[in-house]
Design a protein around this motif. Structure first.
Motif, PDB file in Angstrom:
ATOM      1  N   TYR A 246      52.108  41.219   2.180  1.00  0.00           N
ATOM      2  CA  TYR A 246      53.479  41.382   2.675  1.00  0.00           C
ATOM      3  C   TYR A 246      54.490  41.501   1.541  1.00  0.00           C
ATOM      4  O   TYR A 246      55.379  42.344   1.556  1.00  0.00           O
ATOM      5  CB  TYR A 246      53.849  40.213   3.589  1.00  0.00           C
ATOM      6  CG  TYR A 246      55.271  40.302   4.104  1.00  0.00           C
ATOM      7  CD1 TYR A 246      55.594  41.177   5.146  1.00  0.00           C
ATOM      8  CD2 TYR A 246      56.290  39.547   3.535  1.00  0.00           C
ATOM      9  CE1 TYR A 246      56.905  41.285   5.601  1.00  0.00           C
ATOM     10  CE2 TYR A 246      57.599  39.654   3.990  1.00  0.00           C
ATOM     11  CZ  TYR A 246      57.897  40.520   5.020  1.00  0.00           C
ATOM     12  OH  TYR A 246      59.183  40.638   5.462  1.00  0.00           O
TER      13      TYR A 246
ATOM     14  N   LYS B 117      47.082  39.467   8.671  1.00  0.00           N
ATOM     15  CA  LYS B 117      48.132  40.448   8.380  1.00  0.00           C
ATOM     16  C   LYS B 117      47.694  41.839   8.821  1.00  0.00           C
ATOM     17  O   LYS B 117      46.540  42.215   8.632  1.00  0.00           O
ATOM     18  CB  LYS B 117      48.389  40.446   6.868  1.00  0.00           C
ATOM     19  CG  LYS B 117      49.372  41.514   6.375  1.00  0.00           C
ATOM     20  CD  LYS B 117      50.794  41.106   6.638  1.00  0.00           C
ATOM     21  CE  LYS B 117      51.770  42.100   5.987  1.00  0.00           C
ATOM     22  NZ  LYS B 117      51.867  43.365   6.722  1.00  0.00           N
ATOM     23  N   ARG B 118      48.646  42.543   9.436  1.00  0.00           N
ATOM     24  CA  ARG B 118      48.473  43.969   9.705  1.00  0.00           C
ATOM     25  C   ARG B 118      49.585  44.736   9.004  1.00  0.00           C
ATOM     26  O   ARG B 118      50.720  44.259   8.930  1.00  0.00           O
ATOM     27  CB  ARG B 118      48.529  44.257  11.207  1.00  0.00           C
ATOM     28  CG  ARG B 118      47.290  43.844  11.974  1.00  0.00           C
ATOM     29  CD  ARG B 118      47.337  44.307  13.429  1.00  0.00           C
ATOM     30  NE  ARG B 118      48.375  43.621  14.166  1.00  0.00           N
ATOM     31  CZ  ARG B 118      48.155  42.901  15.279  1.00  0.00           C
ATOM     32  NH1 ARG B 118      46.929  42.782  15.776  1.00  0.00           N
ATOM     33  NH2 ARG B 118      49.167  42.313  15.909  1.00  0.00           N
TER      34      ARG B 118
ATOM     35  N   VAL C  98      55.909  44.873   6.115  1.00  0.00           N
ATOM     36  CA  VAL C  98      55.625  45.009   7.552  1.00  0.00           C
ATOM     37  C   VAL C  98      55.365  43.616   8.105  1.00  0.00           C
ATOM     38  O   VAL C  98      54.328  43.013   7.839  1.00  0.00           O
ATOM     39  CB  VAL C  98      54.413  45.922   7.812  1.00  0.00           C
ATOM     40  CG1 VAL C  98      54.103  45.975   9.311  1.00  0.00           C
ATOM     41  CG2 VAL C  98      54.671  47.319   7.267  1.00  0.00           C
ATOM     42  N   TYR C  99      56.323  43.098   8.878  1.00  0.00           N
ATOM     43  CA  TYR C  99      56.229  41.726   9.364  1.00  0.00           C
ATOM     44  C   TYR C  99      55.354  41.693  10.612  1.00  0.00           C
ATOM     45  O   TYR C  99      55.828  41.810  11.743  1.00  0.00           O
ATOM     46  CB  TYR C  99      57.616  41.150   9.658  1.00  0.00           C
ATOM     47  CG  TYR C  99      57.610  39.647   9.740  1.00  0.00           C
ATOM     48  CD1 TYR C  99      58.001  38.881   8.650  1.00  0.00           C
ATOM     49  CD2 TYR C  99      57.174  38.997  10.896  1.00  0.00           C
ATOM     50  CE1 TYR C  99      57.964  37.499   8.710  1.00  0.00           C
ATOM     51  CE2 TYR C  99      57.142  37.614  10.961  1.00  0.00           C
ATOM     52  CZ  TYR C  99      57.542  36.877   9.868  1.00  0.00           C
ATOM     53  OH  TYR C  99      57.507  35.504   9.928  1.00  0.00           O
ATOM     54  N   ASP C 100      54.056  41.531  10.397  1.00  0.00           N
ATOM     55  CA  ASP C 100      53.093  41.511  11.496  1.00  0.00           C
ATOM     56  C   ASP C 100      51.937  40.599  11.095  1.00  0.00           C
ATOM     57  O   ASP C 100      51.050  40.995  10.339  1.00  0.00           O
ATOM     58  CB  ASP C 100      52.591  42.923  11.798  1.00  0.00           C
ATOM     59  CG  ASP C 100      51.731  42.984  13.065  1.00  0.00           C
ATOM     60  OD1 ASP C 100      51.478  41.918  13.671  1.00  0.00           O
ATOM     61  OD2 ASP C 100      51.318  44.098  13.436  1.00  0.00           O
TER      62      ASP C 100
ATOM     63  N   PRO D 103      49.210  38.562  12.919  1.00  0.00           N
ATOM     64  CA  PRO D 103      48.512  38.197  14.153  1.00  0.00           C
ATOM     65  C   PRO D 103      47.627  36.968  13.957  1.00  0.00           C
ATOM     66  O   PRO D 103      47.497  36.442  12.836  1.00  0.00           O
ATOM     67  CB  PRO D 103      47.667  39.430  14.441  1.00  0.00           C
ATOM     68  CG  PRO D 103      47.342  39.961  13.073  1.00  0.00           C
ATOM     69  CD  PRO D 103      48.581  39.715  12.251  1.00  0.00           C
TER      70      PRO D 103
ATOM     71  N   GLY E  36      43.704  40.643  12.358  1.00  0.00           N
ATOM     72  CA  GLY E  36      44.359  41.420  11.318  1.00  0.00           C
ATOM     73  C   GLY E  36      43.369  42.148  10.434  1.00  0.00           C
ATOM     74  O   GLY E  36      42.210  42.373  10.810  1.00  0.00           O
TER      75      GLY E  36
ATOM     76  N   SER F 174      56.360  36.651  15.835  1.00  0.00           N
ATOM     77  CA  SER F 174      57.653  37.323  15.805  1.00  0.00           C
ATOM     78  C   SER F 174      57.732  38.272  16.982  1.00  0.00           C
ATOM     79  O   SER F 174      56.729  38.551  17.649  1.00  0.00           O
ATOM     80  CB  SER F 174      57.829  38.113  14.508  1.00  0.00           C
ATOM     81  OG  SER F 174      56.917  39.204  14.464  1.00  0.00           O
TER      82      SER F 174
ATOM     83  N   ALA G 269      57.798  41.826  18.789  1.00  0.00           N
ATOM     84  CA  ALA G 269      57.157  43.093  18.469  1.00  0.00           C
ATOM     85  C   ALA G 269      58.159  43.996  17.758  1.00  0.00           C
ATOM     86  O   ALA G 269      59.376  43.895  17.967  1.00  0.00           O
ATOM     87  CB  ALA G 269      56.661  43.765  19.747  1.00  0.00           C
ATOM     88  N   GLU G 270      57.666  44.887  16.916  1.00  0.00           N
ATOM     89  CA  GLU G 270      58.557  45.710  16.109  1.00  0.00           C
ATOM     90  C   GLU G 270      59.565  46.477  16.968  1.00  0.00           C
ATOM     91  O   GLU G 270      60.733  46.626  16.587  1.00  0.00           O
ATOM     92  CB  GLU G 270      57.746  46.685  15.258  1.00  0.00           C
ATOM     93  CG  GLU G 270      58.606  47.506  14.316  1.00  0.00           C
ATOM     94  CD  GLU G 270      57.799  48.263  13.282  1.00  0.00           C
ATOM     95  OE1 GLU G 270      58.168  49.400  12.974  1.00  0.00           O
ATOM     96  OE2 GLU G 270      56.785  47.714  12.799  1.00  0.00           O
TER      97      GLU G 270
ATOM     98  N   ARG H 170      62.749  44.508  17.651  1.00  0.00           N
ATOM     99  CA  ARG H 170      63.531  44.005  16.530  1.00  0.00           C
ATOM    100  C   ARG H 170      64.707  44.923  16.220  1.00  0.00           C
ATOM    101  O   ARG H 170      64.645  46.131  16.471  1.00  0.00           O
ATOM    102  CB  ARG H 170      62.643  43.891  15.284  1.00  0.00           C
ATOM    103  CG  ARG H 170      61.431  43.009  15.461  1.00  0.00           C
ATOM    104  CD  ARG H 170      60.521  43.099  14.254  1.00  0.00           C
ATOM    105  NE  ARG H 170      59.215  42.509  14.548  1.00  0.00           N
ATOM    106  CZ  ARG H 170      58.129  42.679  13.794  1.00  0.00           C
ATOM    107  NH1 ARG H 170      58.191  43.422  12.706  1.00  0.00           N
ATOM    108  NH2 ARG H 170      56.996  42.109  14.133  1.00  0.00           N
TER     109      ARG H 170
END
Length: 296
Positions: A170, A195-196, A201-203, A205, A210, A237, A239-240, A243
């Motif tokens: 990240y 992380k994905r 990219v704030y993702d 899982p 990930g 968080s 979902a994108e 946001r």
């Protein structure tokens, strides 16, 4: 030897400490990383008086929990950041937590102040027998070579690494699997999350959903005899698509901005954090096999 496994209260950033402790205890865990992160997740204060500290100890004991670490992320080069981490080191010693985690914070052109403050923090950590664990985010800490060079400059066995494989991606855009062999001998504490996507990219899982090869991460840590603590870190968080687009774009340019604004971080449903923790623990147990024991 069984892994030392727990959970950080940061995953419950939108809820009171007692709700975080309830969720962690209900998952069958006994070890906690307490959040003292200014303007983000302040579950405890290092300036707590004796009555507050006694209440904290009672809340932990009532749930069969013990605090192994404090996450105190801030900016070491700032005066306020330095004072906060120093207070957290002193407080960790008071409550029997042996590790204080922090990022370096942004350095900019003020490396001299960073090293002056860090040298003072090292003295306090050495005197009190507390490990200062620099997290794999910010500045030099997102690469194995950079982290080793920084640790060498600080020159103390009381300064180690808080490994967050997802943050290597990240914050630094690097693959954690390619950095772990250099980092592993210096790791004192692990935040476990997946992380994905790439840098900014704030993702994050549940573990196993990930892209990080935790089999490789764990293998490298096993090879150097690391025995924990492994702290699961739910980091939910919106979902994108939900946001603010401007904040999504800003995080791509400056990953730290998401934590400064954090309008889309966390969840308003504590049961979602409980479920994320349960899923990650199940995957962790499957990956670790005989090494896993939630009561260790």
């Amino acid at each position: 030897m069984a892994d030392v496994v727990g959970c950080t209260t940061v995953g419950y950033l939108r809820f009171p400490l007692v709700r975080a402790l309830d969720g962690i205890a209900a998952a069958g865990l006994q070890n906690v990383d307490l959040a003292a992160i200014p303007d983000y997740c302040e579950h405890i204060s290092p300036l707590a008086d004796r009555a507050e500290t006694n209440r904290l100890q009672s809340e932990l004991q009532d749930r069969g929990l013990r605090a192994l670490s404090i996450s105190a992320h801030t900016t070491i080069a700032s005066v306020d950041g330095y004072r906060h981490i120093r207070a957290c080191i002193e407080y960790a010693s008071t409550i029997g937590a042996g590790i204080v985690n922090t990022g370096t914070g942004p350095i900019g052109d003020d490396a001299a102040t960073f090293f002056r403050h860090a040298a003072e923090l090292v003295k306090v950590a050495e005197r009190l027998g507390v490990v200062l664990a620099l997290e794999t985010q910010d500045w030099e800490m997102t690469s194995g070579a950079g982290a080793l060079a920084l640790l060498d400059k600080l020159g103390s066995s009381n300064v180690k690494v808080n490994l967050d494989a997802a943050n290597i991606v990240y914050w630094g855009g690097r693959k954690a699997e390619e950095e772990i062999d250099l980092l592993a001998p210096h790791v004192a504490h692990v935040h476990v999350k997946d992380k994905r996507g790439g840098r900014g990219v704030y993702d994050f899982p549940s573990l196993g959903d990930g892209e990080i090869d935790y089999g490789k991460i764990f293998s490298s840590l096993d090879a150097v005899g690391f025995d924990g603590p492994y702290m699961i870190e739910p980091e939910l968080s919106l979902a994108e698509a939900e946001r603010p687009p401007a904040e999504v774009e800003e995080a791509l340019r400056d990953p730290g901005s998401a934590y400064q604004r954090h309008t889309y971080l966390g969840t308003s449903n504590a049961e979602e954090v409980d479920a994320d923790l349960a899923r990650s623990l199940a995957t962790f147990a499957a990956l670790r096999g005989a090494s896993y024991s939630p009561s260790a």
